[in-house]
Design a protein around this motif. Structure first.
Motif, PDB file in Angstrom:
ATOM      1  N   GLY A 168       5.365  -2.730 -11.865  1.00 39.93           N
ATOM      2  CA  GLY A 168       4.222  -3.518 -12.329  1.00 39.93           C
ATOM      3  C   GLY A 168       3.610  -4.431 -11.269  1.00 39.93           C
ATOM      4  N   LYS A 169       4.024  -4.285 -10.016  1.00 40.81           N
ATOM      5  CA  LYS A 169       3.538  -5.164  -8.943  1.00 40.81           C
ATOM      6  C   LYS A 169       2.030  -5.066  -8.747  1.00 40.81           C
ATOM      7  CE  LYS A 169       6.049  -2.944  -5.983  1.00 40.81           C
ATOM      8  NZ  LYS A 169       6.624  -1.906  -6.885  1.00 40.81           N
ATOM      9  N   SER A 170       1.552  -3.821  -8.593  1.00 43.20           N
ATOM     10  CA  SER A 170       0.116  -3.649  -8.358  1.00 43.20           C
ATOM     11  C   SER A 170      -0.689  -4.098  -9.560  1.00 43.20           C
ATOM     12  CB  SER A 170      -0.215  -2.191  -8.047  1.00 43.20           C
ATOM     13  OG  SER A 170       0.411  -1.789  -6.852  1.00 43.20           O
ATOM     14  N   THR A 171      -0.175  -3.803 -10.757  1.00 44.95           N
ATOM     15  CA  THR A 171      -0.884  -4.204 -11.971  1.00 44.95           C
ATOM     16  C   THR A 171      -1.018  -5.725 -12.025  1.00 44.95           C
ATOM     17  OG1 THR A 171      -0.006  -2.268 -13.099  1.00 44.95           O
ATOM     18  CG2 THR A 171      -0.890  -4.014 -14.489  1.00 44.95           C
ATOM     19  N   LEU A 172       0.053  -6.437 -11.694  1.00 45.69           N
ATOM     20  CA  LEU A 172       0.001  -7.897 -11.714  1.00 45.69           C
ATOM     21  C   LEU A 172      -1.032  -8.401 -10.702  1.00 45.69           C
ATOM     22  CD1 LEU A 172       1.141 -10.425 -12.971  1.00 45.69           C
ATOM     23  CD2 LEU A 172       3.081 -10.316 -11.398  1.00 45.69           C
ATOM     24  N   ASP A 221      -3.382   9.759 -12.006  1.00 47.79           N
ATOM     25  CA  ASP A 221      -3.876   8.399 -11.761  1.00 47.79           C
ATOM     26  C   ASP A 221      -3.286   7.368 -12.713  1.00 47.79           C
ATOM     27  OD1 ASP A 221      -5.329   9.084 -13.974  1.00 47.79           O
ATOM     28  OD2 ASP A 221      -7.276   9.127 -12.962  1.00 47.79           O
ATOM     29  N   ALA A 222      -2.477   7.803 -13.677  1.00 48.97           N
ATOM     30  CA  ALA A 222      -1.801   6.827 -14.536  1.00 48.97           C
ATOM     31  C   ALA A 222      -0.457   6.402 -13.940  1.00 48.97           C
ATOM     32  CB  ALA A 222      -1.592   7.396 -15.930  1.00 48.97           C
ATOM     33  N   LEU A 223      -0.070   7.007 -12.803  1.00 49.22           N
ATOM     34  CA  LEU A 223       1.208   6.647 -12.185  1.00 49.22           C
ATOM     35  C   LEU A 223       0.999   5.574 -11.123  1.00 49.22           C
ATOM     36  CD1 LEU A 223       3.132   9.999 -11.668  1.00 49.22           C
ATOM     37  CD2 LEU A 223       3.061   8.488 -13.635  1.00 49.22           C
ATOM     38  N   SER A 224       2.063   4.820 -10.842  1.00 49.19           N
ATOM     39  CA  SER A 224       2.009   3.838  -9.766  1.00 49.19           C
ATOM     40  C   SER A 224       1.950   4.583  -8.437  1.00 49.19           C
ATOM     41  CB  SER A 224       3.245   2.953  -9.815  1.00 49.19           C
ATOM     42  OG  SER A 224       4.373   3.674  -9.367  1.00 49.19           O
ATOM     43  N   GLY A 225       1.571   3.849  -7.370  1.00 48.57           N
ATOM     44  CA  GLY A 225       1.397   4.468  -6.053  1.00 48.57           C
ATOM     45  C   GLY A 225       2.625   5.242  -5.590  1.00 48.57           C
ATOM     46  N   GLY A 226       3.793   4.638  -5.717  1.00 44.86           N
ATOM     47  CA  GLY A 226       5.017   5.293  -5.253  1.00 44.86           C
ATOM     48  C   GLY A 226       5.339   6.535  -6.060  1.00 44.86           C
ATOM     49  N   ASN A 227       5.060   6.483  -7.344  1.00 46.75           N
ATOM     50  CA  ASN A 227       5.327   7.649  -8.183  1.00 46.75           C
ATOM     51  C   ASN A 227       4.355   8.786  -7.890  1.00 46.75           C
ATOM     52  OD1 ASN A 227       7.688   7.050  -9.810  1.00 46.75           O
ATOM     53  ND2 ASN A 227       6.471   5.354 -10.608  1.00 46.75           N
TER      54      ASN A 227
HETATM   55  N1  LIG Z   1      -4.632   2.997 -14.766  1.00 47.61           N
HETATM   56  C1  LIG Z   1      -3.459   3.186 -15.395  1.00 47.61           C
HETATM   57  N2  LIG Z   1      -3.361   3.924 -16.516  1.00 47.61           N
HETATM   58  C2  LIG Z   1      -2.187   4.079 -17.144  1.00 47.61           C
HETATM   59  N3  LIG Z   1      -1.020   3.560 -16.726  1.00 47.61           N
HETATM   60  C3  LIG Z   1      -1.042   2.830 -15.602  1.00 47.61           C
HETATM   61  C4  LIG Z   1      -2.253   2.600 -14.872  1.00 47.61           C
HETATM   62  N4  LIG Z   1      -1.971   1.823 -13.801  1.00 47.61           N
HETATM   63  C5  LIG Z   1      -0.644   1.597 -13.850  1.00 47.61           C
HETATM   64  N5  LIG Z   1      -0.090   2.187 -14.936  1.00 47.61           N
HETATM   65  C6  LIG Z   1       1.332   2.134 -15.327  1.00 47.61           C
HETATM   66  O1  LIG Z   1       1.771   0.800 -15.225  1.00 47.61           O
HETATM   67  C7  LIG Z   1       3.095   0.729 -14.706  1.00 47.61           C
HETATM   68  C8  LIG Z   1       3.132  -0.185 -13.501  1.00 47.61           C
HETATM   69  O2  LIG Z   1       2.398   0.406 -12.435  1.00 47.61           O
HETATM   70  P1  LIG Z   1       2.110  -0.357 -11.073  1.00 47.61           P
HETATM   71  O3  LIG Z   1       1.096   0.460 -10.352  1.00 47.61           O
HETATM   72  O4  LIG Z   1       1.786  -1.769 -11.342  1.00 47.61           O
HETATM   73  O5  LIG Z   1       3.538  -0.244 -10.348  1.00 47.61           O
HETATM   74  P2  LIG Z   1       3.990  -0.788  -8.907  1.00 47.61           P
HETATM   75  O6  LIG Z   1       5.061  -1.789  -9.145  1.00 47.61           O
HETATM   76  O7  LIG Z   1       2.804  -1.204  -8.127  1.00 47.61           O
HETATM   77  O8  LIG Z   1       4.674   0.517  -8.282  1.00 47.61           O
HETATM   78  P3  LIG Z   1       4.610   1.180  -6.787  1.00 47.61           P
HETATM   79  O9  LIG Z   1       5.704   0.548  -6.013  1.00 47.61           O
HETATM   80  O10 LIG Z   1       4.934   2.616  -7.042  1.00 47.61           O
HETATM   81  O11 LIG Z   1       3.231   0.976  -6.238  1.00 47.61           O
HETATM   82  C9  LIG Z   1       3.511   2.162 -14.425  1.00 47.61           C
HETATM   83  O12 LIG Z   1       4.273   2.621 -15.498  1.00 47.61           O
HETATM   84  C10 LIG Z   1       2.213   2.920 -14.354  1.00 47.61           C
HETATM   85  O13 LIG Z   1       2.389   4.253 -14.751  1.00 47.61           O
END
Ligand SMILES: Nc1ncnc2c1ncn2[C@@H]1O[C@H](COP(=O)(O)OP(=O)(O)OP(=O)(O)O)[C@@H](O)[C@H]1O
Ligand SMILES: [Mg+2]
Length: 491
Positions: free
Chosen positions: A39-43, A390-396
């Motif tokens: 959830g880092k990028s989302t935050l 595009d629903a996955l985080s960058g690393g995924n």
């Molecule tokens: N646009 C979106 N639509 C649906 N789900 C999303 C979207 N963006 C993020 N998510 C979901 O929200 C969760 C958190 O994603 P986020 O991108 O914040 O992770 P992250 O900590 O940045 O990971 P990474 O290290 O891989 O970049 C994940 O389960 C991801 O699939």
């Protein structure tokens, strides 16, 4: 400066963040760490107005705010430096920094005053980029500076960096960290997202650990160690970092033999073999020619010399080499053809569909089972194989490409920086995958800027310096010192 209380974010049915309470202070560098999908990028995106909150409240200097666009967040001094830089590549540095903020004289832009304004910001933060250069012509580091300058010229007081070093050559990391520090010293609040725990420990003041969308803890970085961060991020103590690698079969004929490979001005007279089950590391400084050698082997760039693969001399196109059993996990994975608006399963199986077709057409069940197995092996986090990339985080998203490559069952795998952008827990899964492929008799060429990774996995290491093989190390001779000595030998 910034306070979040009870913040949550959902995308449709996916809960990305729940109940986050957090304070971000001026003059500090504040790290966010966590696994892929934590959830880092989302935050970060909630803070800079890319997404809006599903729950909770956000305050800037004690006043509640709510944004529906990055422009609104910027009006409150909150700016993001995204990983996919958001600049106009055809326009100049000056245009990119000043756009929408030009100094006007009546209805006309006062070009000279606008330029002076931009130069003053560069001066004030000691960050200089040629104002007349075309942004698309600049290296990534300089482009990052332009994004930062653009934020600063709009009086940003908080800047979010999301994995800024993931795409940087390793010699540019220290300058970027110094820049981040200077922003904090200039009184900005900085949020810094990274998977490089060493960077976090060295360059940040405060660290927030996220796990599965939850806030685990926030505290001074000085109270953390590498191991405590790993434990916080994964929720468990990590075992050995590297798997055992089985001994290669050197009696068997090599899978690949490269003789006198040259590309004038880039690399010269490169020769080596890789035997079944062997992991050969290709080490060297950035710019030494490592990735270029790999691209030539794959046929992506022209070269002279001889390549024998599976007993036959090859000279064909990249498509023919891929079909013949070569595969590459490229360094720049973002540009490597993920279909963002398509399901994960298609992204994984598309180049390999013939493997699942029989007399009755495509066997969807086998296709899904194979995709599922290869995705699981990377520890990819997804709800359904039908989820769009595009629903996955960058690393995924990066793991989708890894799964696609391993599904092809290649005889030679060239892995260029295979764990970039991947979290600490999943790194081990990728190492296991590589070791597993070697055990099956595949040949592996491993390129990495992380010396530990090269030392931890390779049977043998070729050190490239200025386009030449400057050393070949194995067994007891394979040490960090020997490797660095060879890497610097030609410079
Ligand atoms: N646009 C979106 N639509 C649906 N789900 C999303 C979207 N963006 C993020 N998510 C979901 O929200 C969760 C958190 O994603 P986020 O991108 O914040 O992770 P992250 O900590 O940045 O990971 P990474 O290290 O891989 O970049 C994940 O389960 C991801 O699939
Ligand atoms: Mg992210």
């Amino acid at each position: 400066m910034l306070t979040l209380s009870g913040v949550g974010k959902s995308f449709g049915g996916t809960v990305a963040l729940t109940d986050i309470d957090l304070t971000v202070e001026t003059g500090k560098v504040h790290a966010f760490v966590g696994e892929n999908g934590a959830g880092k990028s989302t935050l970060g995106k909630l803070i800079v107005g890319v997404h809006s909150l599903s729950e909770g409240r956000m305050e800037v200097d004690g006043t509640e705010v709510s944004f529906t666009s990055p422009a609104q967040a910027l009006d409150h001094g909150l700016a993001g430096i995204s990983q996919e830089l958001s600049l106009m590549p055809q326009r100049t540095v000056l245009d990119n920094i000043a756009l929408g903020r030009e100094v006007m004289r009546g209805p006309f832009i006062n070009a000279r005053a606008t330029r002076r304004g931009v130069e003053a910001v560069m001066e004030r933060y000691a960050m200089h980029v040629d104002p007349d250069a075309r942004v698309g012509d600049l290296p990534i580091v300089e482009q990052q500076k332009v994004e930062i300058l653009r934020a600063l010229s709009r009086d940003a007081r908080l800047i979010v960096f999301d994995e800024p070093t993931a795409r940087l050559p390793s010699d540019q990391v220290a300058p970027l960290l110094a820049l981040v520090r200077s922003l904090a010293d200039a009184g900005k609040a900085v949020i810094y997202v990274s998977h490089f725990l060493e960077e976090i420990l060295e360059a940040t003041d405060t660290v927030t650990i996220l796990r599965n969308g939850r806030h685990i803890r926030t505290g001074p970085t000085a109270n953390e160690t590498h191991d405590s961060l790993v434990e916080g991020v994964t929720g468990s103590v990590l075992g050995e970092q590297y798997p055992e690698v089985a001994a290669p079969d050197r009696a068997a004929p090599p899978v690949i033999s490269v003789t006198g490979l040259s590309r004038p001005g880039v690399f010269e007279n490169v020769s080596f073999d890789i035997h079944p089950g062997e992991i050969v590391g290709l080490a060297g400084l950035v710019g030494s020619g490592r990735s270029e050698i790999a691209r030539a082997i794959l046929g992506a760039d022209p070269s002279r010399g001889k390549i024998t693969f599976n007993g036959r001399e090859i000279s064909g196109s990249i498509a023919a080499r891929l079909a013949g059993g070569m595969a590459m996990i490229p360094e720049n994975r973002r540009e490597q053809g993920l279909m963002m608006g398509r399901p994960i399963v298609e992204n994984v199986t598309l180049p390999h569909l013939s493997r699942f077709s029989g007399a009755l057409g495509l066997d969807r069940r086998r296709e899904r089972a194979a995709a599922d197995a290869h995705c699981a092996a990377t520890e990819m986090k997804y709800a359904s194989l039908n989820d769009h990339a595009d629903a996955l985080s960058g690393g995924n998203q990066q793991k989708i490409l890894f799964a696609r490559t391993t599904l092809g069952d290649p005889a030679l795998l060239i892995a260029d920086e295979p764990t970039r952008g991947v979290d600490v827990g999943a790194k081990r899964s990728i190492y296991d995958l590589i070791a597993g492929l070697a055990k099956q008799g595949k040949a592996i060429l491993l390129i990495s800027s992380e010396i530990e990774e090269i030392l931890g996995l390779s049977h043998r290491v070729l050190v490239v310096s200025r386009g030449r093989i400057a050393g070949e190390l194995e067994g007891a001779a394979l040490t960090e010192t020997a490797l660095m000595t060879a890497a610097f030998s030609g410079t």
